[in-house]
Scaffold this motif. Structure first.
Motif, short mmCIF file in Angstrom:
data_model
loop_
_atom_site.label_atom_id
_atom_site.label_comp_id
_atom_site.label_asym_id
_atom_site.label_seq_id
_atom_site.Cartn_x
_atom_site.Cartn_y
_atom_site.Cartn_z
N GLU A 142 54.58 -55.18 -19.98
CA GLU A 142 55.66 -54.51 -20.72
C GLU A 142 56.59 -53.72 -19.79
O GLU A 142 57.25 -52.78 -20.24
N HIS A 150 53.47 -54.27 -33.78
CA HIS A 150 52.99 -54.19 -32.40
C HIS A 150 52.28 -52.85 -32.11
O HIS A 150 51.07 -52.83 -31.97
N HIS A 155 52.98 -46.29 -23.88
CA HIS A 155 52.97 -47.34 -24.91
C HIS A 155 51.52 -47.62 -25.29
O HIS A 155 50.72 -47.93 -24.42
ZN LIG Z 1 51.84 -53.53 -26.46
#
Ligand SMILES: [Zn+2]
Length: 212
Positions: free
Chosen positions: A75, A157, A94
């Motif tokens: 990411e 997500h 995240h």
């Molecule tokens: Zn993720």
């Protein structure tokens, strides 16, 4: 902040994320940006967070070059895009923390039904438009959703929290999980009602003062 301090901060964020049950295995990713150089220090791809050491942290230079013994987190574009568009931000967390991600799975924002949600997170936690994991679009969507907030949900997500320092940022990731959990529990009993508008505005102003 020196390179060593940035790396130490990324490791501390990762440790706290495990301690607070925000991450398991290799899920999620953390980064810190060095003000002077613009270098991003980010967790690596496919390394168990419980075994992370300073040698595992990957550097991403402003020109896109990377340095380290691993690849950066898958990411990394999410992180790079947020730093590019939000110059005051110097740390990003995240996570796929379960209660907040359950709201994300439903494309449902977390309503402002607890004063703490407004005071520590700025109010209702919105969901960014859907984008594929690893894409630049996921960062663009997050930036649009982070106006007057320090956290947003990524559709179907997880969570992305931002801040001016590592500890505040990981604490925001914890606060959103707590807000999601308590809101979920309340919704099992009855439909919670929103905080009165005037009180919400007052709490929002206090949030803005603390996050200027
Ligand atoms: Zn993720």
């Amino acid at each position: 902040m020196s390179a060593e301090e940035c790396i130490k901060n990324v490791l501390e964020m990762s440790q706290l994320a495990i301690e607070w049950n925000l991450m398991t295995g290799t899920n999620g990713n953390m980064s810190v940006k060095e003000w002077d150089t613009g270098i991003i220090y980010i967790t690596p791809a496919k390394v168990d967070y419980r075994q992370l050491t300073s040698n595992d942290i990957v550097l991403i230079y402003p020109d896109g070059r990377t340095e380290g013994i691993h690849n950066p987190s898958s990411e990394w574009k999410l992180h790079k895009t947020i730093y590019q568009h939000m110059p005051n931000i110097s740390a990003i967390a995240h996570t796929h923390s379960p209660y907040a991600s359950a709201f994300a799975a439903l494309n449902m924002s977390i309503p402002a039904v607890l004063t703490e949600t407004v005071l520590s997170l700025g109010g209702r936690i919105n969901v960014a438009q859907f984008a594929l994991p690893g894409s630049e679009e996921i960062g663009v969507g997050a930036v649009a959703c982070l106006k007057e907030r320090n956290v947003c949900l990524l559709a179907q997500h997880g969570v992305v929290a931002v801040g001016k320092n590592a500890f505040d940022t990981i604490e925001t990731a914890l606060n959103v999980e707590v807000a999601a959990k308590t809101t979920h529990l309340a919704m099992q009993i009855a439909q919670p009602t929103a905080i009165p508008q005037a009180a919400q505005k007052h709490l929002q102003e206090r949030f803005m003062e603390n996050n200027q």
